[in-house]
Design a protein around this motif. Sequence first.
Motif, PDB file in Angstrom:
ATOM      1  N   PRO A 100     -44.152  48.040  22.229  1.00  0.00           N
ATOM      2  CA  PRO A 100     -45.110  49.149  21.628  1.00  0.00           C
ATOM      3  C   PRO A 100     -44.579  49.345  20.157  1.00  0.00           C
ATOM      4  N   LEU A 101     -45.595  49.633  19.062  1.00  0.00           N
ATOM      5  CA  LEU A 101     -45.349  49.838  18.021  1.00  0.00           C
ATOM      6  C   LEU A 101     -45.391  51.417  17.749  1.00  0.00           C
ATOM      7  N   ASP A 102     -44.161  51.923  16.909  1.00  0.00           N
ATOM      8  CA  ASP A 102     -44.290  53.339  16.407  1.00  0.00           C
ATOM      9  C   ASP A 102     -45.496  53.698  15.827  1.00  0.00           C
ATOM     10  N   PRO A 103     -45.911  54.956  15.842  1.00  0.00           N
ATOM     11  CA  PRO A 103     -47.272  55.505  15.338  1.00  0.00           C
ATOM     12  C   PRO A 103     -47.340  55.093  13.851  1.00  0.00           C
ATOM     13  N   ASP A 104     -46.378  54.939  12.873  1.00  0.00           N
ATOM     14  CA  ASP A 104     -46.613  54.559  11.643  1.00  0.00           C
ATOM     15  C   ASP A 104     -47.154  53.030  11.517  1.00  0.00           C
ATOM     16  N   ALA A 105     -46.421  52.261  12.144  1.00  0.00           N
ATOM     17  CA  ALA A 105     -46.448  50.930  12.209  1.00  0.00           C
ATOM     18  C   ALA A 105     -47.876  50.423  12.777  1.00  0.00           C
ATOM     19  N   ALA A 107     -50.461  52.525  13.096  1.00  0.00           N
ATOM     20  CA  ALA A 107     -51.529  52.771  12.204  1.00  0.00           C
ATOM     21  C   ALA A 107     -51.617  51.862  10.789  1.00  0.00           C
ATOM     22  N   ALA A 108     -50.733  51.204  10.537  1.00  0.00           N
ATOM     23  CA  ALA A 108     -50.833  50.103   9.508  1.00  0.00           C
ATOM     24  C   ALA A 108     -51.678  48.978  10.202  1.00  0.00           C
ATOM     25  N   ARG A 109     -51.250  48.423  11.314  1.00  0.00           N
ATOM     26  CA  ARG A 109     -51.772  47.553  12.069  1.00  0.00           C
ATOM     27  C   ARG A 109     -53.218  47.742  11.991  1.00  0.00           C
ATOM     28  N   LEU A 110     -53.702  49.020  12.310  1.00  0.00           N
ATOM     29  CA  LEU A 110     -55.317  49.243  12.662  1.00  0.00           C
ATOM     30  C   LEU A 110     -55.932  48.993  11.052  1.00  0.00           C
ATOM     31  N   ARG A 111     -55.000  49.686  10.039  1.00  0.00           N
ATOM     32  CA  ARG A 111     -55.835  49.413   8.721  1.00  0.00           C
ATOM     33  C   ARG A 111     -55.860  47.815   8.391  1.00  0.00           C
ATOM     34  N   GLU A 112     -55.001  47.083   8.498  1.00  0.00           N
ATOM     35  CA  GLU A 112     -54.751  45.683   8.484  1.00  0.00           C
ATOM     36  C   GLU A 112     -56.055  45.012   8.901  1.00  0.00           C
ATOM     37  N   TYR A 113     -56.287  45.523  10.350  1.00  0.00           N
ATOM     38  CA  TYR A 113     -57.284  44.915  11.029  1.00  0.00           C
ATOM     39  C   TYR A 113     -58.684  45.277  10.458  1.00  0.00           C
ATOM     40  N   VAL A 127     -65.941  53.361  18.822  1.00  0.00           N
ATOM     41  CA  VAL A 127     -65.341  53.336  20.243  1.00  0.00           C
ATOM     42  C   VAL A 127     -63.817  54.019  20.393  1.00  0.00           C
ATOM     43  N   VAL A 128     -63.380  53.605  19.350  1.00  0.00           N
ATOM     44  CA  VAL A 128     -61.931  53.928  19.298  1.00  0.00           C
ATOM     45  C   VAL A 128     -61.713  55.407  18.835  1.00  0.00           C
ATOM     46  N   THR A 129     -62.446  55.662  17.691  1.00  0.00           N
ATOM     47  CA  THR A 129     -62.701  57.170  17.228  1.00  0.00           C
ATOM     48  C   THR A 129     -63.025  58.235  18.065  1.00  0.00           C
ATOM     49  N   ALA A 130     -63.998  57.591  18.871  1.00  0.00           N
ATOM     50  CA  ALA A 130     -64.622  58.527  20.254  1.00  0.00           C
ATOM     51  C   ALA A 130     -63.486  59.415  20.834  1.00  0.00           C
ATOM     52  N   TRP A 131     -62.438  58.689  21.362  1.00  0.00           N
ATOM     53  CA  TRP A 131     -61.492  59.306  21.756  1.00  0.00           C
ATOM     54  C   TRP A 131     -60.161  59.860  21.072  1.00  0.00           C
ATOM     55  N   ALA A 132     -59.970  58.819  19.872  1.00  0.00           N
ATOM     56  CA  ALA A 132     -58.895  59.048  19.137  1.00  0.00           C
ATOM     57  C   ALA A 132     -58.839  60.220  18.546  1.00  0.00           C
ATOM     58  N   VAL A 133     -59.796  60.544  17.583  1.00  0.00           N
ATOM     59  CA  VAL A 133     -60.253  61.737  16.718  1.00  0.00           C
ATOM     60  C   VAL A 133     -59.697  62.982  17.609  1.00  0.00           C
ATOM     61  N   PRO A 134     -60.428  63.111  18.681  1.00  0.00           N
ATOM     62  CA  PRO A 134     -60.136  64.570  19.414  1.00  0.00           C
ATOM     63  C   PRO A 134     -58.745  64.641  20.042  1.00  0.00           C
ATOM     64  N   LEU A 135     -58.052  63.562  20.348  1.00  0.00           N
ATOM     65  CA  LEU A 135     -56.880  63.484  20.599  1.00  0.00           C
ATOM     66  C   LEU A 135     -55.713  63.675  19.582  1.00  0.00           C
ATOM     67  N   ALA A 136     -56.002  63.097  18.517  1.00  0.00           N
ATOM     68  CA  ALA A 136     -55.271  63.367  17.244  1.00  0.00           C
ATOM     69  C   ALA A 136     -55.359  64.984  16.860  1.00  0.00           C
ATOM     70  N   ARG A 145     -55.346  57.171  13.669  1.00  0.00           N
ATOM     71  CA  ARG A 145     -54.790  55.979  13.997  1.00  0.00           C
ATOM     72  C   ARG A 145     -53.413  55.965  14.600  1.00  0.00           C
ATOM     73  N   ARG A 146     -52.836  56.944  14.306  1.00  0.00           N
ATOM     74  CA  ARG A 146     -51.429  57.096  14.647  1.00  0.00           C
ATOM     75  C   ARG A 146     -51.203  57.490  16.404  1.00  0.00           C
ATOM     76  N   VAL A 147     -52.285  57.834  16.884  1.00  0.00           N
ATOM     77  CA  VAL A 147     -52.428  58.028  18.289  1.00  0.00           C
ATOM     78  C   VAL A 147     -52.797  56.974  19.263  1.00  0.00           C
ATOM     79  N   VAL A 148     -53.291  55.773  18.510  1.00  0.00           N
ATOM     80  CA  VAL A 148     -53.926  54.702  19.187  1.00  0.00           C
ATOM     81  C   VAL A 148     -52.450  53.709  19.632  1.00  0.00           C
ATOM     82  N   PRO A 149     -52.668  53.181  21.003  1.00  0.00           N
ATOM     83  CA  PRO A 149     -51.521  52.465  21.256  1.00  0.00           C
ATOM     84  C   PRO A 149     -51.619  51.024  20.827  1.00  0.00           C
ATOM     85  N   VAL A 150     -50.882  50.508  20.016  1.00  0.00           N
ATOM     86  CA  VAL A 150     -50.864  49.279  19.454  1.00  0.00           C
ATOM     87  C   VAL A 150     -49.378  48.269  19.911  1.00  0.00           C
ATOM     88  N   VAL A 151     -49.583  47.305  20.496  1.00  0.00           N
ATOM     89  CA  VAL A 151     -48.386  46.441  21.048  1.00  0.00           C
ATOM     90  C   VAL A 151     -48.374  45.152  20.625  1.00  0.00           C
TER      91      VAL A 151
END
Length: 158
Positions: A100-105, A107-113, A127-136, A145-151
């Motif tokens: 699992p990547l740390d929150p900064d990494a 978020a960076a991967r999501l921006r690259e994508y 789809v992602v922002t529907a749950w990630a924005v309220p969670l953040a 982007r920092r709350v989205v799990p990236v592996v």
Amino acid sequence: MDLATRLLHSRRFVRSPIWLFRIGGGVLFGGRLLLLQHRGRTTGARRFAVLEVSGRPEPDRLVVVAGLNARPQWYRNVLVEPRVLVSVGRRRDARALAEPLDPDAAAARLREYADQHPAAWARLEQVVTAWAVPLAAAQGERDWRRVVPVVELRLLDG
């Protein structure tokens, strides 16, 4: 909720490519999708998830994102048992380690994508922002982007 969002939340639709991978048809997806074989964290039973490859920072590393919710079963399972098998392209059942990547990494991967795949991101972002924005917001996090799990999956087999 639009059609793409409804389909991505349909268990039957999301799990439908698994059988293709299991019979060796993963090559049909090229390197865009992979089959992740992991162990259930409580049962130890084999589990399968088909995930989009959202990045390849190095030839032996694949990045996947938990896009449908913050705590999908596959993600929770790899946190407990990071040793997994990956089928992607012509590779079948390659041993890998899920990191699992740390929150900064993450978020960076999501921006690259988003930069590398703008059309795919345009569909996935809602789809992602529907749950990630309220969670953040609930966590006091300014960047959703920092709350989205990236592996990152590090392939161990040559």
